[in-house]
Write an enzyme that holds these catalytic residues in place. Structure first.
Site, mmCIF file in Angstrom:
data_model
loop_
_atom_site.group_PDB
_atom_site.id
_atom_site.type_symbol
_atom_site.label_atom_id
_atom_site.label_comp_id
_atom_site.label_asym_id
_atom_site.label_seq_id
_atom_site.Cartn_x
_atom_site.Cartn_y
_atom_site.Cartn_z
ATOM 1 N NE ARG A 2 -0.783 2.532 -30.416
ATOM 2 C CZ ARG A 2 0.384 2.533 -29.764
ATOM 3 N NH1 ARG A 2 1.148 1.448 -29.764
ATOM 4 N NH2 ARG A 2 0.774 3.593 -29.086
ATOM 5 C CG HIS A 29 0.897 -2.685 -25.981
ATOM 6 N ND1 HIS A 29 -0.133 -1.937 -26.493
ATOM 7 C CD2 HIS A 29 2.026 -1.970 -26.243
ATOM 8 C CE1 HIS A 29 0.349 -0.825 -27.035
ATOM 9 N NE2 HIS A 29 1.663 -0.822 -26.889
HETATM 10 P P1 NAP Z 1 7.818 7.287 -36.309
HETATM 11 O O1 NAP Z 1 9.248 7.601 -36.038
HETATM 12 O O2 NAP Z 1 6.848 8.402 -36.404
HETATM 13 O O3 NAP Z 1 7.778 6.410 -37.642
HETATM 14 C C1 NAP Z 1 6.593 6.136 -38.326
HETATM 15 C C2 NAP Z 1 6.940 5.552 -39.685
HETATM 16 O O4 NAP Z 1 5.725 5.149 -40.317
HETATM 17 C C3 NAP Z 1 7.604 6.573 -40.614
HETATM 18 O O5 NAP Z 1 8.584 5.945 -41.398
HETATM 19 C C4 NAP Z 1 6.444 7.033 -41.496
HETATM 20 O O6 NAP Z 1 6.809 7.463 -42.793
HETATM 21 C C5 NAP Z 1 5.664 5.748 -41.612
HETATM 22 N N1 NAP Z 1 4.272 6.025 -41.990
HETATM 23 C C6 NAP Z 1 3.344 6.751 -41.330
HETATM 24 N N2 NAP Z 1 2.188 6.785 -42.022
HETATM 25 C C7 NAP Z 1 2.406 6.086 -43.157
HETATM 26 C C8 NAP Z 1 1.617 5.776 -44.289
HETATM 27 N N3 NAP Z 1 0.352 6.210 -44.401
HETATM 28 N N4 NAP Z 1 2.176 5.036 -45.267
HETATM 29 C C9 NAP Z 1 3.449 4.601 -45.177
HETATM 30 N N5 NAP Z 1 4.258 4.863 -44.132
HETATM 31 C C10 NAP Z 1 3.740 5.601 -43.131
HETATM 32 O O7 NAP Z 1 7.256 6.305 -35.189
HETATM 33 P P2 NAP Z 1 8.083 5.271 -34.280
HETATM 34 O O8 NAP Z 1 8.682 5.958 -33.130
HETATM 35 O O9 NAP Z 1 8.936 4.473 -35.166
HETATM 36 O O10 NAP Z 1 6.878 4.366 -33.711
HETATM 37 C C11 NAP Z 1 6.054 3.631 -34.583
HETATM 38 C C12 NAP Z 1 4.863 3.065 -33.837
HETATM 39 O O11 NAP Z 1 5.272 1.990 -33.003
HETATM 40 C C13 NAP Z 1 4.172 4.013 -32.862
HETATM 41 O O12 NAP Z 1 3.297 4.897 -33.535
HETATM 42 C C14 NAP Z 1 3.442 3.067 -31.950
HETATM 43 O O13 NAP Z 1 2.154 2.811 -32.466
HETATM 44 C C15 NAP Z 1 4.251 1.782 -32.036
HETATM 45 N N6 NAP Z 1 4.892 1.415 -30.757
HETATM 46 C C16 NAP Z 1 4.573 0.209 -30.199
HETATM 47 C C17 NAP Z 1 5.184 -0.182 -29.039
HETATM 48 C C18 NAP Z 1 4.907 -1.526 -28.435
HETATM 49 O O14 NAP Z 1 5.357 -1.804 -27.332
HETATM 50 N N7 NAP Z 1 4.212 -2.394 -29.108
HETATM 51 C C19 NAP Z 1 6.135 0.642 -28.427
HETATM 52 C C20 NAP Z 1 6.430 1.859 -29.020
HETATM 53 C C21 NAP Z 1 5.804 2.234 -30.193
HETATM 54 P P3 NAP Z 1 7.720 8.768 -43.019
HETATM 55 O O15 NAP Z 1 9.093 8.344 -42.539
HETATM 56 O O16 NAP Z 1 7.663 8.993 -44.464
HETATM 57 O O17 NAP Z 1 7.134 9.855 -42.175
HETATM 58 C C1 GLV Z 2 3.655 2.089 -26.910
HETATM 59 O O1 GLV Z 2 2.841 1.422 -27.439
HETATM 60 C C2 GLV Z 2 4.084 3.363 -27.401
HETATM 61 O O2 GLV Z 2 3.462 3.893 -28.315
HETATM 62 O O3 GLV Z 2 5.116 3.867 -26.887
#
Ligand code: NAP
Ligand code: GLV
Length: 312
Positions: A227, A275
């Site tokens: 983000r 994005h």
């Molecule tokens: P997720 O499984 O919830 O993983 C989030 C990770 O961030 C976890 O390891 C979490 O730690 C860590 N985290 C959260 N808050 C933190 C903090 N304050 N300090 C340190 N670490 C922290 O999420 P995901 O499925 O991997 O997705 C991650 C993000 O990618 C989404 O939220 C979204 O914004 C982004 N995204 C972008 C796209 C795109 O096309 N650009 C597509 C999909 C997603 P813990 O493991 O300890 O909980």
């Molecule tokens: C895309 O940005 C998602 O959060 O899946």
């Protein structure tokens, strides 16, 4: 698992491709009546991406709300979002593989110095650089969840020197895992490339400010795939202007589409994508929603329920 009870109503409300989503969900959940948009009748479940605020007023009896994205910051910021209804996010559904592709592209471009060779070619210079081992290329991955964890594992399996950072302590084979603010400084200080996969929350907004960007080694690169609000844009532009950060790969922005006058558009050290780092494939995503709806109907727990306090 197959649902055997009475017919249920599900509504899809998305900013784009709403009819294609309805068709995909109808195919995966034939036992449900699938409706679309703000005008839908009151439903049992809703599947949404960027719905208008008015949507929730028309859906007072939802049993669960599904996000079509992995990130739920946009939904959580909506005052109209019902607080008592479980919010379930997308988990992987093919996005981890796309993030690995993007991360590998950036990593290999940096590690094999392809941009430098392109520059040398443009200047008519024959300028070979010496051999470097993958183990000597330190990469930091911020966020070790579904997406960041998959990327960290893939890069480590490929032989790179990978460290990662998360909120809680983790163990991932081949990855030096850090957590907490001291851990962040350690990994930033050693990473020639930092890849960002953190959710946007109250704790992560503005995390990569001037001070933290200055902790990266001189000439390091940053790739933000989660983000835009995680990065202080002015701080990053200063670091790019001075060369302290040599390149930024940006897929996400605090305002999207990025305003036409923004300096990122024309900055020679910025590589932008709109994005698209990981898109949600309709069929796989709808299969995941259908499976979770069936579990909820059977009174079983589902994964991916958002913790409203921690914000992801
Ligand atoms: P997720 O499984 O919830 O993983 C989030 C990770 O961030 C976890 O390891 C979490 O730690 C860590 N985290 C959260 N808050 C933190 C903090 N304050 N300090 C340190 N670490 C922290 O999420 P995901 O499925 O991997 O997705 C991650 C993000 O990618 C989404 O939220 C979204 O914004 C982004 N995204 C972008 C796209 C795109 O096309 N650009 C597509 C999909 C997603 P813990 O493991 O300890 O909980
Ligand atoms: C895309 O940005 C998602 O959060 O899946």
């Amino acid at each position: 698992m197959h649902f055997l009870g009475a017919a249920m109503d599900v509504v899809i409300c998305t900013a784009k491709e709403q009819d294609a989503w309805r068709d995909a969900l109808s195919a995966c959940l034939p036992e449900a009546r699938v409706h679309v948009g703000v005008e839908a009748p009151q439903c049992d479940y809703a599947v949404v991406w960027k719905p208008p605020s008015a949507f929730f007023a028309g859906q007072p009896r939802l049993k669960a709300l599904f996000s079509l994205g992995a990130g739920v910051d946009g939904l959580l910021a909506m005052p109209a979002l019902p607080r008592e209804v479980p919010l379930v996010r997308m988990e992987d559904v093919g996005m981890a593989a796309q993030m690995i592709e993007y991360a590998l592209y950036v990593t290999l471009r940096r590690f094999r110095r392809f941009a430098e060779y392109a520059e040398a070619q443009a200047e008519g210079r024959w300028a070979p650089r010496s051999y470097r081992d993958r183990h000597d290329f330190p990469i930091g991955v911020l966020g070790l969840g579904v997406l960041g964890g998959a990327v960290a594992r893939a890069l480590a399996d490929f032989g790179f020197d990978v460290s990662g950072w998360s909120r809680t302590a983790k163990t991932i084979e081949g990855v030096q895992c850090e957590h907490g603010s001291a851990g962040l400084d350690v990994m930033l200080g050693r990473s020639e490339l930092v890849l960002v996969f953190l959710p946007l929350t109250g704790d992560t907004e503005g995390l990569l400010d001037r001070e933290r960007l200055a902790k990266l080694p001189e000439g390091a690169a940053l790739a933000n795939l989660s983000r835009g609000e995680l990065v202080d844009d002015e701080g990053l532009l200063e670091a790019l202007d001075s060369g302290w950060i040599s390149e930024a790969y940006l897929d996400v922005f605090a305002r999207e589409p990025l305003p036409a006058e923004h300096r990122y558009w024309t900055h020679p050290r910025v590589h932008m994508t709109p994005h698209v780092a990981a898109l949600t494939p309709h069929d796989v995503a709808c299969e995941q929603v259908a499976e979770k709806v069936r579990r909820l109907e059977a009174g079983l727990p589902v994964s991916g329920v958002v913790d409203r306090v921690r914000g992801y």
